[in-house]
Write a protein that holds these residues in place. Structure first.
Motif, short mmCIF file in Angstrom:
data_model
loop_
_atom_site.label_atom_id
_atom_site.label_comp_id
_atom_site.label_asym_id
_atom_site.label_seq_id
_atom_site.Cartn_x
_atom_site.Cartn_y
_atom_site.Cartn_z
N GLY A 121 13.70 -14.16 9.71
CA GLY A 121 14.56 -14.31 10.77
C GLY A 121 13.63 -13.67 12.32
N GLN A 122 12.24 -13.00 11.86
CA GLN A 122 11.94 -12.35 13.38
C GLN A 122 10.41 -12.73 12.89
OE1 GLN A 122 12.17 -8.63 12.11
NE2 GLN A 122 14.08 -7.84 13.19
N THR A 123 10.38 -13.15 14.71
CA THR A 123 8.74 -13.39 14.88
C THR A 123 7.34 -12.73 14.63
OG1 THR A 123 9.74 -14.69 16.21
CG2 THR A 123 7.52 -14.41 16.90
N HIS A 124 6.73 -12.58 14.13
CA HIS A 124 6.02 -11.72 13.64
C HIS A 124 4.50 -12.48 14.33
CE1 HIS A 124 8.44 -9.01 11.15
NE2 HIS A 124 8.51 -9.38 10.63
N ALA A 125 3.68 -11.03 14.28
CA ALA A 125 2.50 -11.67 15.12
C ALA A 125 1.43 -11.89 13.34
CB ALA A 125 1.24 -10.50 15.80
N ALA A 126 0.40 -12.77 13.32
CA ALA A 126 -0.33 -13.11 11.78
C ALA A 126 -1.51 -13.16 11.96
CB ALA A 126 0.97 -14.22 10.87
N LEU A 127 -2.50 -13.42 11.23
CA LEU A 127 -3.60 -13.54 11.33
C LEU A 127 -4.31 -14.77 10.55
CD1 LEU A 127 -7.06 -12.62 11.92
CD2 LEU A 127 -6.87 -11.62 9.37
N SER A 128 -4.31 -15.58 11.32
CA SER A 128 -4.82 -17.29 10.63
C SER A 128 -6.43 -17.62 9.79
CB SER A 128 -3.90 -18.65 11.53
OG SER A 128 -4.73 -19.44 11.01
N SER B 110 0.53 -1.24 0.15
CA SER B 110 -0.13 -0.11 -0.42
C SER B 110 1.30 1.41 0.07
CB SER B 110 -0.91 -0.10 1.39
OG SER B 110 -1.44 1.18 1.73
N LYS B 111 0.32 2.54 -0.88
CA LYS B 111 1.16 3.21 -0.64
C LYS B 111 1.17 4.54 0.92
CE LYS B 111 0.94 4.49 -5.62
NZ LYS B 111 0.48 4.96 -6.65
N SER B 112 0.01 3.83 1.49
CA SER B 112 -0.27 4.70 2.54
C SER B 112 1.24 4.04 4.14
CB SER B 112 -1.30 3.73 3.72
OG SER B 112 -2.59 4.51 3.24
N LYS B 113 1.17 5.58 4.83
CA LYS B 113 2.66 5.15 5.26
C LYS B 113 2.48 4.06 7.01
CE LYS B 113 5.04 9.31 3.93
NZ LYS B 113 4.87 10.89 5.26
N ALA B 114 3.14 3.36 6.80
CA ALA B 114 3.76 2.45 7.74
C ALA B 114 2.98 3.27 8.99
CB ALA B 114 4.97 1.92 7.41
N THR B 115 2.36 2.04 10.45
CA THR B 115 2.17 2.59 11.35
C THR B 115 3.62 1.80 12.43
OG1 THR B 115 0.85 3.04 13.17
CG2 THR B 115 0.56 1.25 12.11
N THR B 116 3.52 2.13 13.39
CA THR B 116 4.52 1.94 14.33
C THR B 116 3.25 0.87 15.84
OG1 THR B 116 5.18 3.57 15.45
CG2 THR B 116 6.16 3.01 14.15
N ALA B 117 1.91 1.19 15.34
CA ALA B 117 1.35 0.60 16.23
C ALA B 117 1.93 -0.89 15.90
CB ALA B 117 -0.28 0.71 15.64
N ASP B 118 1.74 -1.86 17.24
CA ASP B 118 1.44 -3.05 18.01
C ASP B 118 0.94 -3.79 16.60
OD1 ASP B 118 0.16 -5.08 19.50
OD2 ASP B 118 2.01 -5.59 19.85
N GLU B 119 1.29 -5.01 15.88
CA GLU B 119 1.29 -5.65 15.23
C GLU B 119 0.14 -6.58 15.37
OE1 GLU B 119 5.09 -7.17 13.26
OE2 GLU B 119 4.27 -8.25 13.89
N SER B 120 -0.05 -7.19 16.75
CA SER B 120 -1.22 -7.96 17.02
C SER B 120 -2.42 -7.06 17.23
CB SER B 120 -1.03 -8.65 18.53
OG SER B 120 0.17 -9.02 17.95
N ALA B 121 -1.94 -5.71 17.79
CA ALA B 121 -3.46 -5.03 17.65
C ALA B 121 -3.76 -5.12 16.25
CB ALA B 121 -3.56 -3.70 18.39
N ILE B 122 -3.04 -4.32 15.94
CA ILE B 122 -3.75 -4.09 13.68
C ILE B 122 -4.73 -5.04 13.43
CG2 ILE B 122 -2.89 -3.52 11.81
CD1 ILE B 122 -0.67 -1.91 13.02
N LEU B 123 -4.43 -6.83 13.59
CA LEU B 123 -4.17 -7.71 13.07
C LEU B 123 -5.92 -7.74 13.90
CD1 LEU B 123 -1.59 -10.04 12.89
CD2 LEU B 123 -2.48 -8.64 10.49
N ARG B 124 -5.99 -7.79 14.69
CA ARG B 124 -7.20 -7.48 15.47
C ARG B 124 -8.64 -6.68 15.03
NH1 ARG B 124 -4.01 -8.76 20.33
NH2 ARG B 124 -4.57 -6.74 21.12
N SER B 125 -8.45 -5.14 14.72
CA SER B 125 -8.56 -4.40 14.54
C SER B 125 -9.38 -4.62 13.12
CB SER B 125 -7.84 -2.73 14.73
OG SER B 125 -7.21 -2.92 13.40
N VAL B 126 -8.39 -5.42 12.13
CA VAL B 126 -9.10 -5.68 9.95
C VAL B 126 -9.80 -6.56 10.41
CG1 VAL B 126 -6.76 -4.35 9.70
CG2 VAL B 126 -7.48 -6.84 10.17
N THR B 127 -9.99 -7.79 11.70
CA THR B 127 -10.68 -9.29 11.27
C THR B 127 -11.79 -9.11 10.59
OG1 THR B 127 -8.79 -9.87 12.45
CG2 THR B 127 -10.91 -10.95 12.56
N PRO B 128 -12.47 -7.84 11.75
CA PRO B 128 -14.82 -8.36 11.40
C PRO B 128 -14.29 -7.46 9.38
CG PRO B 128 -13.76 -7.07 13.50
CD PRO B 128 -12.04 -6.90 13.29
#
Length: 250
Positions: free
Chosen positions: A195-202, A151-169
């Motif tokens: 090499g890094q652990t990320h939150a993911a939406l399954s 996306s051309k929108s700028k990235a946010t430094t917010a918590d990955e888990s919180a972002i994923l929860r917010s888009v799920t509905p």
């Protein structure tokens, strides 16, 4: 089925665009795990979808008014079965049993989502180039697909888990209403990537009589954000596919 799988990722990144562009302080009390059946969406789910769709439109308009014209998206470079994207800082060497989609394939995939979802905000995001698929590969033998959308929108430094929860509905409601998947369940999990652990939406569900497993990651690189998904009929292929990616050393 392939195009329907890729439609899931593009919808995911469009939902992320709405989320990461929303005013700070906005909260979502959505549970981490939700199950949507094959019946029509409840009033609550429909209201969530309507609100999220309005946020996408408002966020797109606000971005156009307040941000300078963004740079062109970096599609990356394909050399044989190797994909490399300097902007995202990732590379992946696929084995010969994988097929790498060319630019014509990619353009067709992006257009397909417009026909699948009758939604003005989604159409605008794709046609304007705000959110597009930039890479896709599939393995017919294991029925596994890997895609990247930016996306051309700028990235946010917010918590990955919180972002994923917010888009799920929004994501699950659109999937249910469009018929892309049925008997859908979702959860926030952890996934290893470069090499890094990320939150993911399954997300798990059924399409065309088959059980599908889809893992979607919200990833950032500087002020860029992008989504990566692995969709497969074999759950073990998710970790195996993510493990093929490596970070480009700076």
């Amino acid at each position: 089925m392939r195009k329907r799988i890729i439609a899931l990722l593009l919808l995911f990144v469009i939902a992320l665009t709405a989320c990461t562009s929303a005013p700070k302080g906005a909260e979502d009390d959505t549970r981490e795990k939700r199950v949507f059946g094959t019946t029509e969406a409840t009033e609550t789910e429909t209201a969530e979808l309507t609100e999220a769709t309005e946020e996408v439109t408002e966020a797109t308009e606000a971005t156009e008014e307040t941000l300078p014209e963004p740079a062109e998206l970096d599609l990356g470079v394909i050399d044989g079965n190797t994909y490399r994207n300097e902007s995202l800082g990732i590379s992946c060497a696929f084995s010969d049993d994988w097929y790498i989609y060319n630019e014509t394939d990619i353009a067709s995939m992006n257009k397909y989502i417009i026909s699948l979802y009758d939604n003005e905000a989604i159409t605008e995001a794709i046609e304007s180039g705000q959110t597009v698929i930039i890479f896709a590969a599939s393995n017919p033998a294991t029925m596994t697909s890997v895609q990247i959308a930016v996306s051309k929108s700028k990235a946010t430094t917010a918590d990955e888990s919180a972002i994923l929860r917010s888009v799920t509905p929004m994501l699950l409601a659109q999937l249910e209403q469009s018929g892309v998947m049925t008997n859908i369940a979702s959860d926030i999990v952890e996934a290893e990537f470069c090499g890094q652990t990320h939150a993911a939406l399954s997300i798990t569900g059924e399409t065309m009589g088959m059980q599908l497993y889809d893992t979607l990651l919200y990833l950032t690189r500087g002020d860029i954000f992008y989504g990566l998904s692995v969709t497969t009929t074999q759950e073990s292929m998710i970790a195996e596919s993510l493990a093929m990616f490596e970070a480009i050393e700076e």
